[in-house]
Design a protein around this motif. Structure first.
Motif, short mmCIF file in Angstrom:
data_model
loop_
_atom_site.label_atom_id
_atom_site.label_comp_id
_atom_site.label_asym_id
_atom_site.label_seq_id
_atom_site.Cartn_x
_atom_site.Cartn_y
_atom_site.Cartn_z
N GLU D 100 0.83 -1.19 0.00
CA GLU D 100 0.00 0.00 0.00
C GLU D 100 0.87 1.26 0.00
O GLU D 100 2.07 1.20 0.30
CB GLU D 100 -0.95 -0.02 1.19
CG GLU D 100 -0.27 -0.19 2.54
CD GLU D 100 -1.19 0.08 3.72
OE1 GLU D 100 -1.78 -0.88 4.22
OE2 GLU D 100 -1.28 1.25 4.13
N HIS D 101 0.23 2.38 -0.28
CA HIS D 101 0.97 3.63 -0.45
C HIS D 101 1.73 4.04 0.81
O HIS D 101 2.74 4.76 0.74
CB HIS D 101 0.01 4.75 -0.90
CG HIS D 101 0.68 5.81 -1.70
ND1 HIS D 101 0.02 6.72 -2.49
CD2 HIS D 101 1.99 6.13 -1.84
CE1 HIS D 101 0.88 7.54 -3.05
NE2 HIS D 101 2.08 7.20 -2.69
N THR D 102 1.28 3.58 1.95
CA THR D 102 1.91 3.96 3.21
C THR D 102 3.43 3.72 3.23
O THR D 102 4.16 4.43 3.90
CB THR D 102 1.25 3.16 4.37
OG1 THR D 102 -0.15 3.22 4.19
CG2 THR D 102 1.63 3.72 5.71
N LEU D 119 2.35 10.56 -8.46
CA LEU D 119 1.24 10.26 -9.38
C LEU D 119 0.20 9.54 -8.56
O LEU D 119 0.48 8.49 -7.98
CB LEU D 119 1.73 9.34 -10.50
CG LEU D 119 2.37 9.99 -11.71
CD1 LEU D 119 3.01 8.93 -12.59
CD2 LEU D 119 1.33 10.76 -12.51
N ASP D 120 -1.02 10.06 -8.52
CA ASP D 120 -2.01 9.46 -7.63
C ASP D 120 -3.39 9.99 -8.01
O ASP D 120 -3.54 11.16 -8.37
CB ASP D 120 -1.70 9.83 -6.16
CG ASP D 120 -2.33 8.88 -5.16
OD1 ASP D 120 -3.42 8.34 -5.43
OD2 ASP D 120 -1.72 8.68 -4.10
N ALA D 121 -4.39 9.14 -7.93
CA ALA D 121 -5.77 9.61 -8.10
C ALA D 121 -6.22 10.42 -6.89
O ALA D 121 -7.14 11.22 -6.99
CB ALA D 121 -6.70 8.41 -8.29
N LEU D 123 -5.54 12.68 -3.22
CA LEU D 123 -4.66 13.69 -2.63
C LEU D 123 -3.81 13.10 -1.51
O LEU D 123 -2.67 13.53 -1.30
CB LEU D 123 -5.49 14.86 -2.10
CG LEU D 123 -6.18 15.69 -3.20
CD1 LEU D 123 -7.11 16.72 -2.56
CD2 LEU D 123 -5.14 16.39 -4.08
N ASP D 124 -4.35 12.12 -0.80
CA ASP D 124 -3.62 11.50 0.31
C ASP D 124 -3.11 12.54 1.31
O ASP D 124 -2.00 12.43 1.83
CB ASP D 124 -2.45 10.64 -0.21
CG ASP D 124 -2.91 9.35 -0.87
OD1 ASP D 124 -4.11 9.03 -0.83
OD2 ASP D 124 -2.06 8.64 -1.45
N LEU D 125 -3.97 13.52 1.57
CA LEU D 125 -3.58 14.61 2.46
C LEU D 125 -4.33 14.57 3.79
O LEU D 125 -4.39 15.56 4.51
CB LEU D 125 -3.82 15.96 1.77
CG LEU D 125 -2.73 16.40 0.79
CD1 LEU D 125 -3.24 17.54 -0.08
CD2 LEU D 125 -1.47 16.83 1.54
N SER D 135 -2.43 5.59 7.60
CA SER D 135 -3.18 5.02 6.48
C SER D 135 -2.56 5.49 5.16
O SER D 135 -1.89 6.52 5.09
CB SER D 135 -4.63 5.49 6.55
OG SER D 135 -5.25 5.41 5.30
N HIS D 136 -2.86 4.73 4.11
CA HIS D 136 -2.42 5.13 2.76
C HIS D 136 -2.96 6.50 2.38
O HIS D 136 -2.40 7.16 1.51
CB HIS D 136 -2.88 4.07 1.74
CG HIS D 136 -4.36 3.92 1.66
ND1 HIS D 136 -5.13 4.59 0.74
CD2 HIS D 136 -5.22 3.20 2.42
CE1 HIS D 136 -6.40 4.27 0.92
NE2 HIS D 136 -6.49 3.43 1.93
N ALA D 137 -4.04 6.93 3.01
CA ALA D 137 -4.66 8.20 2.63
C ALA D 137 -3.98 9.41 3.26
O ALA D 137 -4.42 10.54 3.11
CB ALA D 137 -6.14 8.18 2.99
N VAL D 196 4.84 6.60 -7.38
CA VAL D 196 3.80 6.28 -8.35
C VAL D 196 2.75 5.39 -7.69
O VAL D 196 2.98 4.20 -7.47
CB VAL D 196 4.39 5.57 -9.58
CG1 VAL D 196 3.26 5.18 -10.55
CG2 VAL D 196 5.40 6.46 -10.28
N ASP D 197 1.62 6.00 -7.34
CA ASP D 197 0.46 5.20 -6.91
C ASP D 197 -0.24 4.80 -8.21
O ASP D 197 -0.72 5.66 -8.96
CB ASP D 197 -0.45 6.06 -6.03
CG ASP D 197 -1.66 5.30 -5.52
OD1 ASP D 197 -2.07 4.32 -6.17
OD2 ASP D 197 -2.21 5.70 -4.48
N ILE D 198 -0.29 3.51 -8.45
CA ILE D 198 -0.77 3.04 -9.75
C ILE D 198 -2.21 3.46 -10.03
O ILE D 198 -2.64 3.50 -11.19
CB ILE D 198 -0.57 1.50 -9.88
CG1 ILE D 198 -0.41 1.08 -11.33
CG2 ILE D 198 -1.67 0.74 -9.19
CD1 ILE D 198 0.90 1.42 -11.97
MN MN Z 1 -2.09 6.97 -2.76
#
Ligand code: MN
Ligand code: MN
Ligand code: MN
Ligand code: MN
Ligand code: MN
Ligand code: MN
Ligand code: MN
Ligand code: MN
Ligand code: MN
Ligand code: MN
Ligand code: MN
Ligand code: MN
Lengths: 268, 268, 268, 268, 268, 268
Positions: D100-102, D119-121, D123-125, D135-137, D196-198
């Motif tokens: 995961e993005h974490t 690169l990500d759909a 914001l993960d902010l 979390s990945h977010a 790169v978050d796919i």
């Molecule tokens: Mn992400």
């Protein structure tokens, strides 16, 4: 329940109705699982829409649940139309989630629009298909019993008779390559109905549909259509999503349903 | 073509007919792909059967291809029955490959047996299902319009009304646990029809079917039934195989069809 | 809603609670989709049970929906236990549907049984797993904090330490080959809790689970255990079903949940 | 081993580290199988890159294998950061493959860049998600604890609070439609980290990811970003690939990892 | 039978030959199921083509069935070439459906074209691959034994030696980004052969292929190539479709085969 | 690496060799992914075996990795035999993981046993298959070039010629129904080789194999065979596992490989 569609029926501005009809699907069946899939793949979405600055859960969307098909499709459509009509009278815009495209007939009859706008790979202008006058391949023709004209965006295939019917004045066919440039030309007082057959999109974006037809439109092109038509629309549906892919068709359908609601609501 | 079923129609002792009806499947659809799957998964089989010392390709099996459904199921069954009847008159035992169980109605009507023997998880004794008098859930009842009695092997579920109907004298229900001990008790002059609903087997052996029902029979138990009944049978079918597994249901169905032919032929 | 589980909370004799925890799954994740799958694959079942002559929909089963996990598993279990406790106080037997086996800890704490009966491939007697004292691999040990003894049916693997713990007097391990002969020996006043980890069954019957362990028990063996224990049980769960098969695990889990309810109700 | 990544640690210019964390995936889990899938789908690639005229196997890439997660994510990230730090000190650019993005948090902390490019759909902010501050977010927010600014390319969704945070001066959000025109504006002495978050790509190109978000970027757009940023980058990762598709996500991720190495190496 | 390909051999203007070779597939096998899949996914197509105003079923297409591979690939290709040659002499344009790309060698040898035009992600210019001089990776080189020159459209990868070979005068490589602008420059008397390796398309459009290579061309770009080249072509094939996706590769391949026939026929 | 197989070559008592040959698979290919799958699905196993009271990781198992096939199968087998021979000379029992059954030829030649014991649905006694003298269908015949006799357990199909060959004195065929009662009758000084073709098991337990054959044996029956034969065995293999199921075949294969090692080691 579609995520965020927690409004009570009495408060509904929009009413989602699952219509898992899967009777005339010609090739790969499974459209009956469309409502389930669409609701499920919407689970990971943010409630907030940046473009319109709105929260989906604050837009008074009510999820009516599914209306299960009966053996007689005509009867089923009559019942479904009745429900959609009731919801409209109660002030809600119906949002049908198919199920095969045939369910659109109920939605259109209930909405009684001037213009029928449809995203579809197929003309759906047959009088009957495999002996069935209520097949998914006849939807646009049924819609024209109600609406004055039809605009079929992304259509790229049909029988010779369908293309002949399509050449008449009340039908506009927009080739997939031209969808990006299409602009609605509704009169101020014209009402529309918007139907999204997910097979209008290229199979890359929506492999989970009954009759894949390559060379389709792209998601952003379809989203623009939804955004442009929504403010004029008295009803909406997204259909022909099945469970035979890895979620691509369902997640796209769910997004387009939300795009419709955001755009319709932003315009009110 | 089913591998080895290369006989000409004129020479046929057995005639395989694909019947991809998929109209009333209640839960997971795809039975329309049954004939295709069954033919395909038979490709890896040896032509030779050690037990009966015969080659399948020498048993005069003719593959008639598929008879595609029409919108009206009653019409379709009439047509299918006609074909089965013609084939029987020409001297061939029909081997239907479904499609949903409903196609059995055509096979039974054409074969006009004294006893209807069925492997099935379900009693299929409804008068109608979801408003449909020609649903897969009514097959045994339709069969009893033709046959004097029915034996349902492996049945483990039904509505209360079905179980009541099943308690009458003309129906014998054999619990899955008792199938291994069941012996046919046909009179010398009684003719039978054998119908294999693949969901009679435990879902482990046939996950690719529309309504999985756990606690079913095992393949060797079913094979024994096929071997015992085949010599008495005027018709055979195997139904309710879909494309929603990794080939288990289709390969089992293909084997049972072959077991029927080998045993029937060995007895002639 | 689980099909037929239409009772209101106030009227509930049984309360189904979805517990989609999927945090410590060691190998193939997806247990979070268990409640969804189990409900969905129950759709094709008959309402009526012939053995007990009862209709599921008349047994006052209430579907509480899912309780979504939070990041802190201890907190989540506390909340889940609270809900189960409330339901029990209101007169309903909780029926947990996992999610990973860890959710059983909440069910057992709420039910406070004398005996913990478990169908499982694994001993689940670790003190912690991968540094996690609330892993699925610790469930039986947590249960023994509450219950006086544990019976683990179908267990066939564990660490050396787990097998040592299992050799103590308060744990009975029944090898898969002996499950068919196992008879409960509850005292008249002993209450039980029944937990079904679907991986207790052979992977042929339940491939959709996180840690497949071959050489497991058969569905009818497991069903007999459910039927025998249900009358003594103050709580039930079925866990570790994921979405990585063609429905076999879910349909078996759904059947066992119904078997529990039918048998428990028949005994009252 | 990633194909061609046969360098010894001592000789490594690049060090691939598998980081199969799969703890906070919100929707469809399976990111734990990402490193495996990415390595496997790289097997069919040519070693040679025509554009840069280099062989991958000659670029001193070392495959460190996977670092398995522990129950405590903070601990895991600390350990992972330590490994990445060690590798950097030994002269290798870390290439993390999630998980995961974490896991990016570890990579960024080790690389200590001036600019975080992603690169990500999403914001993960977020500050936390479902009660979880790791979390990945929350990735971009954690990255901003280290980097001076963040550029999120392809982002198209977030909560209202995330969009507010995104409007501050240290965050640049590039809409998917604008990614093709984006040019990096790094100062000569600024170091970057590329993540790169796919799911930044449209689901058509990467269906195998935990939270599909339609309307994403296209592979060539993403590849251009990788090529442009690589020469400035002190670390790289590609994350959120799972095993729930037919290889599309993994093969794209593997190509982008190689594109990073080729472009980084060509610039040295 | 490919839908609509009902012409008798004697009347054939086009002859479809299934060539399920699957011997040298380097990564994911299954090309042997290509002919089956391509025929099956064509079932939902309309017979009528609006652009050329023709019905496929009226274009005298004959389906020869499959020619099954033997253990010795050279022998197989010789036999296949013989069949293609016979069909050509009888007046039919051969339409090969693979199977791996190697089958093209038979098609090209039979057609003896001046120009070999190929849609492919790979240069396929090796002399041998894994010790095999008849591997799919050698196709273009074999074609150049017959044709004067080769045009490889969409190629984006190859070994260093292949790129060197590609730089010679008789090979034209068109980068995927330039395929949209490519125009054939055939002399009036030059004959062509068109080979479509489905992996020339981006994996989003054709995931079901043995060696996915991202960054490929789009379906409409490929269709334009087919339409432009068809009038010049003495033979056609579409290859490398396998059964490891949800039908995307097969449905695209089937469409391109039909596009070839419509365009070739329209030009006559 | 197979989990727990961390011994160095120099210390190996057992040496696992992946042999991903997938050249002559007749029906569904994918055996090349067998070694990968078997290793992966062993990840969730406990290291400890209660029956033999041993830890797998303490049994000196070395994972040699895979030996990739070349275009010429005879050459490949020669090389593979060489490796197995070397390992044997170094004191390790080779454990081949296929790949197609053909790889057994290498294992048997290296082990030079007196008795060849095989679990298989097929006799594999052909002289050649589809023109190939090194097809998977010839394995037992090749084994008989080395061993004095062969025992084929679970065999249920073959050509007429194979059954004739099987009736000779040096071949014992044990019907699936009799496997449970089979007892080895090795002389004290006879050495054996044990080959497990996973298709010997019923497809319910191992759907992921190239040629499914219903009516097979059950896992515990196969495990007993492995346990009985292991103490006599100079070599072992498990073959014909592919990636076309949900892990059932691989997890069973991995368990049987471990059962072999535990039983062999316990006997030393
Ligand atoms: Mn992400
Ligand atoms: Mn339509
Ligand atoms: Mn359509
Ligand atoms: Mn039935
Ligand atoms: Mn049934
Ligand atoms: Mn457990
Ligand atoms: Mn367990
Ligand atoms: Mn993301
Ligand atoms: Mn090629
Ligand atoms: Mn290629
Ligand atoms: Mn074999
Ligand atoms: Mn075999």
């Amino acid at each position: 329940m579609f995520p965020g569609a927690a409004a009570a029926r009495a408060d509904a501005a929009y009413a989602l109705v699952g219509a898992p009809l899967d009777a005339s699907t010609s090739f790969e069946p499974g459209a009956r699982f469309g409502p389930d899939r669409v609701r499920r793949y919407a689970e990971a979405f943010d409630d907030y829409d940046h473009r319109t600055d709105r929260h989906f859960s604050e837009l008074s969307v009510y999820d009516h649940g599914d209306i299960g098909p009966t053996a007689d499709t005509e009867e089923y459509l009559t019942y479904l139309r009745g429900t959609c009509g009731d919801l409209r009278e109660e002030g809600a815009v119906p949002l049908l989630v198919g199920g095969e495209h045939t369910v659109t007939v109920a939605g259109v009859r209930a909405a009684d629009p001037d213009v029928f706008v449809c995203l579809d790979a197929h003309l759906d202008l047959r009088e009957s298909y495999a002996g069935d006058p209520l097949s998914h391949a006849t939807v646009t023709r049924h819609a024209l019993d109600v609406a004055d004209r039809a605009v079929v965006l992304g259509a790229r295939t049909g029988s010779e008779a369908e293309w002949e019917r399509a050449s008449e004045a009340d039908v506009t066919v927009v080739d997939p390559a031209d969808v990006a440039d299409w602009e609605p030309d509704f009169d101020a007082d014209e009402s529309a109905y918007l139907s999204v057959d997910i097979d209008g999109f290229d199979p890359a974006y929506a492999p989970g549909t009954g009759t894949k037809e390559p060379f389709g439109i792209e998601p952003r092109e379809g989203r623009r259509v939804v955004r442009e038509v929504a403010p004029h629309a008295a009803g909406f549906d997204v259909v022909e999503v099945n469970d035979r892919d890895d979620g691509q068709a369902a997640v796209l359908a769910a997004k387009l349903l939300r795009a419709f609601v955001y755009s319709h609501a932003a315009d009110r």
